[in-house]
Scaffold this active site. Structure first.
Site, PDB file in Angstrom:
ATOM      1  N   LYS A  29      68.058 -36.477  39.104  1.00 42.25           N
ATOM      2  CA  LYS A  29      68.183 -37.768  39.804  1.00 42.25           C
ATOM      3  C   LYS A  29      67.030 -38.695  39.432  1.00 42.25           C
ATOM      4  CE  LYS A  29      68.230 -37.701  44.480  1.00 42.25           C
ATOM      5  NZ  LYS A  29      67.268 -38.618  45.120  1.00 42.25           N
ATOM      6  N   ARG A  34      65.399 -43.661  36.390  1.00 44.41           N
ATOM      7  CA  ARG A  34      64.448 -44.301  35.466  1.00 44.41           C
ATOM      8  C   ARG A  34      65.107 -44.665  34.149  1.00 44.41           C
ATOM      9  NH1 ARG A  34      61.922 -41.291  39.239  1.00 44.41           N
ATOM     10  NH2 ARG A  34      59.687 -41.548  39.668  1.00 44.41           N
ATOM     11  N   ASP A 323      60.999 -31.793  47.382  1.00 40.60           N
ATOM     12  CA  ASP A 323      62.405 -31.940  47.781  1.00 40.60           C
ATOM     13  C   ASP A 323      63.076 -30.604  48.082  1.00 40.60           C
ATOM     14  OD1 ASP A 323      62.296 -34.686  47.570  1.00 40.60           O
ATOM     15  OD2 ASP A 323      62.914 -34.696  45.469  1.00 40.60           O
ATOM     16  N   LYS A 350      61.439 -38.281  54.768  1.00 39.83           N
ATOM     17  CA  LYS A 350      62.462 -38.198  53.707  1.00 39.83           C
ATOM     18  C   LYS A 350      63.788 -38.735  54.250  1.00 39.83           C
ATOM     19  CE  LYS A 350      59.805 -36.635  50.537  1.00 39.83           C
ATOM     20  NZ  LYS A 350      59.501 -37.499  49.385  1.00 39.83           N
ATOM     21  N   ARG A 400      70.217 -32.920  51.370  1.00 37.74           N
ATOM     22  CA  ARG A 400      69.586 -31.606  51.129  1.00 37.74           C
ATOM     23  C   ARG A 400      69.647 -30.708  52.371  1.00 37.74           C
ATOM     24  NH1 ARG A 400      67.906 -32.680  45.975  1.00 37.74           N
ATOM     25  NH2 ARG A 400      66.724 -34.608  45.675  1.00 37.74           N
TER      26      ARG A 400
END
Ligand code: S3P
Length: 450
Positions: A29, A34, A323, A350, A400
């Protein structure tokens, strides 16, 4: 995701799962975001393979299209971006919507601060609760003009036409998003902009800028760029996301007789904390065929079932696994002995408050999990066959959390019903299918109340 994606519920099956096989999880991701951003700002074409077709990176793609960049529809992970150069973006007609994606908002804020036109950046309910002051502060010091909602929350209105000046910024927290925001604004600033981080965080922005021919100097904890250069379009092969692979690493570690191979996983040393932590817990993980693809290390990772033991997680590994804690908490519950996490207060800001939401869900499933201000204490139940009971869990708009409790289902006595799983699309399209295909039992119910 569109402003109102239908809600989804995952139902785990009390399983005798035998996880087997080779699989490739979707593209990274962070690198996907980017690749669109730098591809858009480059001169010439950027050809991306392995692009993550998840809602977060698709939102970044849509935003750059809205600023006049020609970008092909992703097809099997292939995307072509026709770069417009650092000064070629056009004013969008509407606010730029980034959905659930903190990376899009924080990195784009840096880019947009240097444009000649005004923009508005907005996101979904979860993102609108997250702190943006951390990027507003350094950008304002550089001369940007940004208006926000109360408490430094989004939407952000970024006023164009400001002359940015370089700064030396000491980050108050270990955040790759803040570091990247400052460096991207630095492309538009007069002079040399430096960002110094209190602990190493993912360095994809620095690597990719160098790959696009824009030099980033690195001295210890400090990364610097000098404004006024140019980026050259290039080919980018996005590796599989280690953060998505992590769900399968824990799944295979806790499911009896599991043996899986995760292919072409990104192994950037600023991202591999999850492997170090799992290995310290006794996981059976073997790294095969390490290689380098376009400036990023990649490998195939074999994971077999192992008896895990609780540990005190070294604080220096926290930013390198930031993460992965939702699923690492599940691993800790399946270990023998106590696991203690400290120094992880960033988890509270988060996509959800991951300390509160995970502690609450684990408790509902019968695990002794105690939230602390900066981490958690979990008393592992690894000696027992069924670690978890049955319960209903709300993932609180956090992809998540939804996937972590899906993995917990592998060691549950009963069924875990997990609500709000539509957010899994932000980072891991096809998760439920892939998980089921390699042997984990998961069914999906559409339209259930959330
Ligand atoms: C990201 C950086 C991390 C991470 C996020 C992606 C990035 O956030 O949690 O999922 O792509 O730069 P912070 O930098 O805020 O810790």
């Amino acid at each position: 995701m569109s402003h109102s994606a239908p809600s989804l519920t995952y139902l785990t099956q009390p399983s005798e799962a035998r996880l087997k096989g080779a699989l490739r999880v979707p593209g990274d991701k962070s690198i996907s975001h980017r690749s669109i951003m730098l591809g858009a700002l480059a001169e010439g074409e950027t050809h991306i393979t392995g692009f993550l077709e998840g809602e977060d990176s698709l939102n970044t793609l849509r935003c750059f299209r809205a600023m006049g960049v020609a970008i092909t529809d992703p097809a099997d992970g292939v995307v072509r971006v026709k770069g417009v150069g650092l000064h070629g973006l056009k004013a969008p007609e509407k606010p730029l919507y980034v959905g659930n994606s903190g990376t899009s908002m924080r990195l784009m804020a840096g880019i947009l601060a240097g444009q000649a036109f005004d923009t508005v950046l907005e996101g979904d309910a979860s993102l609108s609760r997250r702190p943006m002051k951390r990027v507003i502060d350094p950008l304002t010091r550089m001369g940007a003009v940004i208006e926000s909602a109360e408490g430094g929350r989004s939407p952000l209105t970024i006023r164009g036409g400001q002359k940015l000046k370089a700064i030396d910024y000491l980050l108050p927290m270990a955040s790759a998003q803040v570091k990247s925001c400052v460096l991207l604004a630095g492309l538009y600033a007069e002079g040399r902009t430096c960002a110094t981080e209190p602990a190493p965080t993912r360095d994809h922005t620095e690597r990719m800028l160098n790959g696009f021919g824009y030099p980033v100097e690195r001295h210890g904890a400090t990364a610097c760029v000098t404004g006024g250069g140019a980026l050259q379009g290039r080919a980018i092969d996005v590796p599989a996301d280690i953060s998505s692979a992590a769900f399968f690493m824990v799944a295979a570690s806790i499911a009896h007789e599991a043996d899986i191979m995760l292919e072409h996983v990104g192994m950037n040393p600023t991202r591999t904390g999850v492997i170090d932590i799992l290995k310290a817990m006794g996981a059976d993980i073997t790294v095969h065929n390490p290689r380098e693809v376009g400036g990023e290390p990649v490998a195939d990772i074999q994971v077999r079932h192992a008896r895990l033991r609780g540990i005190a997680i070294p604080e220096d590994l926290v930013p390198l696994a930031i993460d992965e804690f939702p699923v690492l908490f599940v691993a800790a519950a399946c270990a023998e002995g106590q696991t203690v996490l400290t120094g992880a207060e960033e988890l509270r800001v988060k996509e959800s408050d991951r300390i509160a939401v995970m502690a609450d869900g684990l408790q509902k499933l019968g695990v002794e999990a105690t939230a602390t201000p900066d981490g958690m204490v979990i008393v592992g139940r690894g000696a027992e066959r069924d670690v978890f009971g049955e319960a209903e869990i709300w993932s609180q708009g956090d992809h998540r959390i939804a996937m972590a409790f899906s993995v917990a289902g592998l060691r549950a006595r009963g069924q875990i019903r997990i609500h709000d799983c539509q957010f899994v699309e932000t980072s891991f399209p096809g998760f439920a299918d892939l998980f089921t295909r390699c042997g984990g039992g998961l069914s999906v119910e559409a339209g259930a109340a959330s």
